[in-house]
Design a protein around this motif. Structure first.
Motif, PDB file in Angstrom:
ATOM      1  N   VAL B 149       1.014  -1.456   0.248  1.00  0.00           N
ATOM      2  CA  VAL B 149       0.367  -0.401   0.485  1.00  0.00           C
ATOM      3  C   VAL B 149       0.841   1.183  -0.025  1.00  0.00           C
ATOM      4  CG1 VAL B 149      -1.842   1.193   1.257  1.00  0.00           C
ATOM      5  CG2 VAL B 149      -1.550  -1.245   1.384  1.00  0.00           C
ATOM      6  N   GLN B 150       1.331   1.292   0.902  1.00  0.00           N
ATOM      7  CA  GLN B 150       2.389   2.678   0.866  1.00  0.00           C
ATOM      8  C   GLN B 150       3.366   2.971  -0.630  1.00  0.00           C
ATOM      9  OE1 GLN B 150       4.520   0.993   4.566  1.00  0.00           O
ATOM     10  NE2 GLN B 150       3.654   2.746   6.231  1.00  0.00           N
ATOM     11  N   GLN B 151       4.374   2.059  -0.661  1.00  0.00           N
ATOM     12  CA  GLN B 151       4.890   1.895  -1.638  1.00  0.00           C
ATOM     13  C   GLN B 151       3.787   2.158  -3.018  1.00  0.00           C
ATOM     14  OE1 GLN B 151       6.427  -1.781  -2.392  1.00  0.00           O
ATOM     15  NE2 GLN B 151       8.208  -0.696  -0.609  1.00  0.00           N
ATOM     16  N   SER B 152       3.318   1.758  -3.335  1.00  0.00           N
ATOM     17  CA  SER B 152       2.257   1.530  -4.705  1.00  0.00           C
ATOM     18  C   SER B 152       1.455   3.349  -4.220  1.00  0.00           C
ATOM     19  CB  SER B 152       0.983   0.646  -4.190  1.00  0.00           C
ATOM     20  OG  SER B 152      -0.142   1.469  -3.597  1.00  0.00           O
ATOM     21  N   LEU B 153       1.339   3.865  -3.448  1.00  0.00           N
ATOM     22  CA  LEU B 153       1.018   5.709  -3.224  1.00  0.00           C
ATOM     23  C   LEU B 153       1.882   6.360  -3.517  1.00  0.00           C
ATOM     24  CD1 LEU B 153      -1.569   4.653  -0.420  1.00  0.00           C
ATOM     25  CD2 LEU B 153      -2.412   5.421  -2.342  1.00  0.00           C
ATOM     26  N   LEU B 154       3.046   5.523  -3.008  1.00  0.00           N
ATOM     27  CA  LEU B 154       4.356   7.218  -3.204  1.00  0.00           C
ATOM     28  C   LEU B 154       4.371   7.109  -4.179  1.00  0.00           C
ATOM     29  CD1 LEU B 154       7.084   8.378  -1.525  1.00  0.00           C
ATOM     30  CD2 LEU B 154       8.008   6.042  -2.059  1.00  0.00           C
ATOM     31  N   GLY B 155       4.667   5.936  -5.084  1.00  0.00           N
ATOM     32  CA  GLY B 155       4.817   5.255  -6.625  1.00  0.00           C
ATOM     33  C   GLY B 155       4.341   6.049  -7.945  1.00  0.00           C
ATOM     34  N   SER B 156       2.506   5.879  -6.894  1.00  0.00           N
ATOM     35  CA  SER B 156       1.137   6.826  -7.723  1.00  0.00           C
ATOM     36  C   SER B 156       2.131   8.134  -7.722  1.00  0.00           C
ATOM     37  CB  SER B 156      -0.664   6.427  -7.553  1.00  0.00           C
ATOM     38  OG  SER B 156      -0.640   7.150  -7.565  1.00  0.00           O
ATOM     39  N   SER B 315       5.562  -2.520  -7.130  1.00  0.00           N
ATOM     40  CA  SER B 315       4.438  -1.423  -6.275  1.00  0.00           C
ATOM     41  C   SER B 315       4.887  -0.057  -7.092  1.00  0.00           C
ATOM     42  CB  SER B 315       4.233  -1.188  -4.949  1.00  0.00           C
ATOM     43  OG  SER B 315       3.937  -3.333  -4.688  1.00  0.00           O
ATOM     44  N   VAL B 316       5.632   0.356  -6.872  1.00  0.00           N
ATOM     45  CA  VAL B 316       6.315   1.385  -7.008  1.00  0.00           C
ATOM     46  C   VAL B 316       6.112   2.422  -8.166  1.00  0.00           C
ATOM     47  CG1 VAL B 316       8.226   3.290  -6.608  1.00  0.00           C
ATOM     48  CG2 VAL B 316       7.240   2.028  -4.903  1.00  0.00           C
ATOM     49  N   ILE B 317       6.467   0.879  -9.163  1.00  0.00           N
ATOM     50  CA  ILE B 317       6.570   1.773 -10.382  1.00  0.00           C
ATOM     51  C   ILE B 317       5.604   0.828 -11.829  1.00  0.00           C
ATOM     52  CG2 ILE B 317       8.476   2.172 -12.675  1.00  0.00           C
ATOM     53  CD1 ILE B 317       9.587   2.652  -9.937  1.00  0.00           C
ATOM     54  N   ILE B 321       1.858   3.140 -12.944  1.00  0.00           N
ATOM     55  CA  ILE B 321       2.261   3.263 -14.413  1.00  0.00           C
ATOM     56  C   ILE B 321       0.653   3.007 -15.251  1.00  0.00           C
ATOM     57  CG2 ILE B 321       3.114   3.031 -16.822  1.00  0.00           C
ATOM     58  CD1 ILE B 321       5.718   3.050 -15.558  1.00  0.00           C
ATOM     59  N   VAL B 322       0.479   2.131 -14.637  1.00  0.00           N
ATOM     60  CA  VAL B 322      -0.502   1.700 -15.011  1.00  0.00           C
ATOM     61  C   VAL B 322      -2.557   2.071 -14.749  1.00  0.00           C
ATOM     62  CG1 VAL B 322      -2.376  -0.185 -15.272  1.00  0.00           C
ATOM     63  CG2 VAL B 322      -0.065  -0.815 -15.616  1.00  0.00           C
ATOM     64  N   GLY B 323      -1.903   2.370 -13.344  1.00  0.00           N
ATOM     65  CA  GLY B 323      -3.461   3.074 -12.624  1.00  0.00           C
ATOM     66  C   GLY B 323      -3.535   4.403 -13.125  1.00  0.00           C
ATOM     67  N   ASN B 324      -2.124   4.973 -13.839  1.00  0.00           N
ATOM     68  CA  ASN B 324      -2.097   6.641 -14.074  1.00  0.00           C
ATOM     69  C   ASN B 324      -2.324   6.874 -15.597  1.00  0.00           C
ATOM     70  OD1 ASN B 324      -2.164   7.727 -11.894  1.00  0.00           O
ATOM     71  ND2 ASN B 324       0.115   7.992 -11.115  1.00  0.00           N
TER      72      ASN B 324
END
Lengths: 442, 474
Positions: B149-156, B315-317, B321-324
């Motif tokens: 969670v933390q890393q995916s939000l940070l990556g976003s 998670s971070v990269i 990328i896909v979500g955005n």
């Protein structure tokens, strides 16, 4: 001539000046203190009575002293807190409950700090702009300096570091935030502006102070100093001298090379609030020394009971040093900054808040290091990683918010919320370096 | 459904432009078959509409956009999950499958915003703008994968601030390489300030943990994180309030006034689906995204093992990328149309949203769920975020400061501040005019339109005189 009549003569001379000034300008209430007109009238009566005559000099002296006491002590509402000072001493003598002593000392120091500022202002009327600025620069944070010196004498180095740090943080975040917020709410439709250049210079100085604090901390943290323990101390002392030099240069720069727009605003200011110095020059000097002594006495009790209060109330010492002490010490600046912001004089608010932070970081902290050097105390600039990181990120946030030159209530709210986050962090922050650090000391 | 269908029937088709206020909506009864004209309807016709309308809606939402070609991948991912155990395929296909859903979710939110007006629309956008990330995070929280969670939000946040913004600036700069593109500095600065505040909120728990200086190990950072999250949510709410209510004038982008008319004539006339359809689609798409997210989150660990990639990198990269992807495309498109303010709104606004809303919200959700989600993002991630925010903040304000300095220099040289500019500044709230350079002329011309709208003819003439005096063409 005996001292009394000399003082009397000076008094009446100045009172005549005061009367003249007052008759030509409007008597606007610009300062936080609401001076009463009655003492001035009785003063003038006395002056006209004793013009030249030495007969009622003693009477006028006594009246002058009473008037002075009345003006200085009884006019401000904040002075209601003054009895807490002696109360604290009494409680300390009779009971051992250090929590209450600490609390009462805090409450007792607040009005004294404010009065000290007031006396400094009054003295500044007589000494002119340059020396007045210097006075303000030195005595502006006299309370914090006195508390720090007492703490250093007791060997509580961490308390010194943390209280100075907390003073910077509370000035930059809480005071400034409240000022922006209240000013933004009062002036809802427009954005208030302030002098970007001055704010930029102050931000630059703050960043330089952060740099001075960062290097000893990082040096210690990466265990890369040449002589363990001694290097940071030497580096800190050298950096402190450099920082003091920078501060002196800053004062010189500010006071000598006044720019046209600054002059303009200064002229505005001076036409508003400096027509009436309310007490005479010697009175202000005397009051300055009296208040300083009083503050010293209370500070000694304050510093002595910090740890007791921490155990009594179950709050970490760092929270008390960083958050509670400075809030009280800065209460007066806080109120005046808010008031000036609500009158759309945001430059003065900024001067109070950021100027005070700059003062502490570039003058207060290095002076404490130098005094520690002279006292033989190992006070250094290594504020430990957590505090240094806090200061760093705070200075960045504030510098960033200030560089636009405008303010609105949202920025103020942001600063206040940042301060809440900082306060919460220190509430759960236990300082490993201060455990078992206090040395027994006569 | 009857009366509602009637109402939707009376509204126009997507081809016809109409104004946004329902009261003045012209009744163009130009329905899909183009046979019947007239407001009166017979019952049989209504039944025909009921059959046609959902199909039409499905067509508009699901089939018209090209990105929907990726839709089958979602179904494929679910099939693969049950048929084979190959996590890599499930992961990649669900990633591909979520992309069009995320974009359609944004589309449905936009459409809904037509009906609800700017304030609620802004709120909607603020909440649902990053719904995909929120849904993925909540699923990961339920599985106890706090780091993901933390890393995916940070990556976003990182991908929005660096990749999306960078691509937008790059493509916009190439397309308009003769000029320097401008954007409204005030909004960018407020957003940067908020990002810095978010960094502050994230830094403290991390540094506290790192220096081992907390009072109760493990519990302190958690309570500090929860407290900070509440504060950040309060800050975000006041930011929304501030943006939507108070300072709309000052923070309106430079080109907005002029281009609003263009935009209105281009995009704003036709919400393509009706109010209830928008809500319905919002709901359907959210459910669909949730389902796919469940499979996605389950497959992360397996995919990382199979691909030999660290979970952190995924998670971070990869995830963001896909979500955005959709925001990415729209930001680039707007930059190429020289609407840099919208690009900034998309990119930096999205970063601000995630950092000040989604992250604290996830902490609170974790609090409710009993998961120990905190703001301690570990030192490496926190340092990354910190330096990134600094770089972006300084780049944004450095770019916009050139204008201001020019204006400031002019101020100092001329005697009193408002000399010769009193008429212009009094109608606008303290807007600095800037120097009479080429950029200044653009600014003056825009002011011209504003003043004209405020019916101040004398000033208009004065502005035109200034332009002619300056001898610039156009």
């Amino acid at each position: 001539m005996d001292y009394g009549s000399q003082m009397n003569g000076i008094q009446s001379h100045i009172e005549m000046e005061v009367l003249d000034q007052r008759s030509t300008h409007d008597f606007e209430e610009e300062s936080l203190i609401s001076p009463e007109r009655d003492p001035q009238k009785t003063h003038s009566l006395c002056a006209s009575q004793s013009g030249g005559s030495q007969v009622c000099s003693i009477n006028t002296l006594r009246n002058g002293v009473f008037m002075s006491i009345k003006i200085v002590i009884f006019t401000t509402k904040l002075n209601l807190l003054m009895p807490f000072g002696p109360l604290a001493i009494l409680v300390h003598k009779f009971t051992g409950h250090r929590g209450w002593v600490f609390f009462f000392c805090l409450l007792g120091i607040a009005p004294l700090a404010e009065r000290l500022g007031y006396a400094t202002e009054q003295l500044a009327f007589y000494t002119g702009a340059t020396v007045g600025g210097l006075l303000n620069a030195t005595f502006g944070n006299a309370t914090e300096l006195i508390i720090s010196i007492y703490a250093m004498k007791r060997g509580m180095i961490r308390v010194v570091q943390q209280s100075l740090l907390g003073s910077i943080l509370s000035n930059m975040l809480l005071v400034l935030g409240c000022a922006f917020f209240s000013g933004g709410i009062v002036f809802y439709e427009k954005e208030q502006v302030f002098d970007k250049a001055n704010a930029g210079v102050n931000s630059g100085l703050l960043l330089m102070a952060v740099m001075g604090l960062l290097f000893p901390a990082v040096l210690h943290f990466t265990h890369t100093e040449v002589h363990f323990g001694k290097s940071e101390l030497a580096l800190s002392r050298f950096s402190s001298c450099v920082m003091l030099l920078a501060y002196a240069a800053y004062l010189f720069f500010q006071l000598k090379s006044v720019r046209p727009n600054e002059e303009g605003s200064q002229i505005e200011e001076s036409s508003d609030d400096d027509e009436v110095p309310e007490i005479s020059k010697w009175e202000s000097i005397i009051w300055l020394s009296i208040l300083t002594c009083w503050i010293s006495v209370l500070s000694e009790y304050l510093v002595g009971t910090i740890e007791g209060a921490s155990t009594d109330w179950k709050i970490p010492v760092s929270f008390i040093s960083v958050i509670l002490l400075p809030i009280v010490g800065n209460a007066a600046e806080h109120a005046s900054a808010i008031m000036f912001a609500m009158k759309d004089k945001l430059d003065i608010s900024l001067g109070v808040a950021i100027g005070s932070s700059t003062q502490i970081s570039m003058f207060g902290i290095p002076i404490c290091v130098v005094i520690g050097w002279m006292m033989g105390r190992p006070m250094d600039l290594n504020f430990q990683l957590f505090e240094t990181a806090t200061l760093f990120i705070t200075v960045l946030v504030v510098a960033f918010l200030l560089q636009e030159g405008t303010s609105n209530y949202f920025k103020g709210l942001m600063l206040i919320l940042c301060y809440l986050i900082v306060a919460a962090s220190f509430f759960v922050h236990e300082d490993p370096a201060s455990v078992g650090e206090k040395q027994p000391q006569p | 459904m009857g009366p509602i269908e009637e109402k939707t029937d009376l509204e126009s088709d997507e081809e016809i432009p109409f104004s946004s206020s329902p009261a003045t909506r012209k009744v163009h009864a130009f329905d899909f078959e183009a046979t019947h004209i007239g407001p009166h309807v017979s019952s049989t016709w209504i039944y025909k509409q009921i059959r046609i309308r959902p199909l039409k809606s499905i067509y508009i939402v699901l089939i018209k956009a090209k990105i929907n070609m990726l839709l089958p991948f979602g179904l494929l991912a679910i099939l693969l999950h049950y048929l084979t155990g190959k996590h890599v395929w499930v992961f990649s296909f669900s990633l591909l499958g979520i992309t069009p859903l995320a974009q359609r979710l944004g589309y449905a939110t936009e459409q809904l915003a037509f009906y609800t007006g700017p304030t609620v629309g802004g709120l909607l956008n603020a909440t649902f703008g990053n719904a995909t990330e929120m849904i993925i995070s909540i699923y990961a929280l339920k599985n106890g994968m706090i780091r993901v969670v933390q890393q995916s939000l940070l990556g976003s946040i990182l991908s929005n601030m660096l990749l999306v913004l960078g691509c937008a600036f790059f493509t916009g700069g190439i397309v308009h390489y003769k000029e320097v593109q401008k954007f409204n500095k005030a909004a960018a600065l407020v957003n940067s300030g908020l990002l810095l505040m978010a960094v502050m909120g994230i830094m403290f728990p991390a540094v506290l943990h790192f220096t081992h200086s907390e009072v109760h190990v493990g519990k302190s950072e958690l309570s500090l994180s929860r407290f900070s999250s509440c504060i950040m949510l309060v800050a975000y709410a006041s930011y929304l309030f501030f943006q939507l209510k108070s300072h709309r004038n000052i923070y309106s982008p430079i080109d907005e006034e002029r281009n609003n008319d263009e935009e209105d004539s281009d995009e704003d006339e036709a919400p393509e689906i009706t109010f209830w359809e928008a809500i319905g689609w919002l709901f359907v798409l959210t459910v669909w995204v949730s389902i796919l997210s469940g499979y996605l989150v389950d497959a992360i660990q397996g995919a990382s093992d199979s691909l030999n990639m660290p979970v952190a990198f995924i998670s971070v990269i990869l995830l963001p990328i896909v979500g955005n992807a959709a925001e990415h495309a729209s930001a680039i498109m707007f930059a190429m149309k020289n609407k840099l303010d919208i690009t900034l709104g998309v990119a930096i606004g999205s970063s601000t949203q995630i950092s000040m809303f989604v992250i604290p919200f996830c902490v609170v959700v974790g609090w409710v769920m009993g998961e120990p989600m905190d703001l301690n993002f570990q030192l490496f991630e926190t340092a990354t975020l910190f330096i990134t925010v600094l770089v972006v903040a300084f780049m944004l304000q450095g770019h916009s400061n050139e204008e201001k300095e020019c204006g400031e220099r002019k101020y100092r040289k001329s005697a009193p501040k408002h000399q010769g500019r009193i008429p212009l500044t009094s109608t606008l709230k303290r807007e600095k005019i800037g120097c009479l350079s080429r950029d200044g002329i653009e600014l003056l011309l825009r002011l011209d339109e504003k003043i004209f709208r405020e019916k101040s003819n004398a000033t208009t003439l004065m502005v035109q005189g200034l332009v002619r005096q300056g001898g610039w063409k156009g």
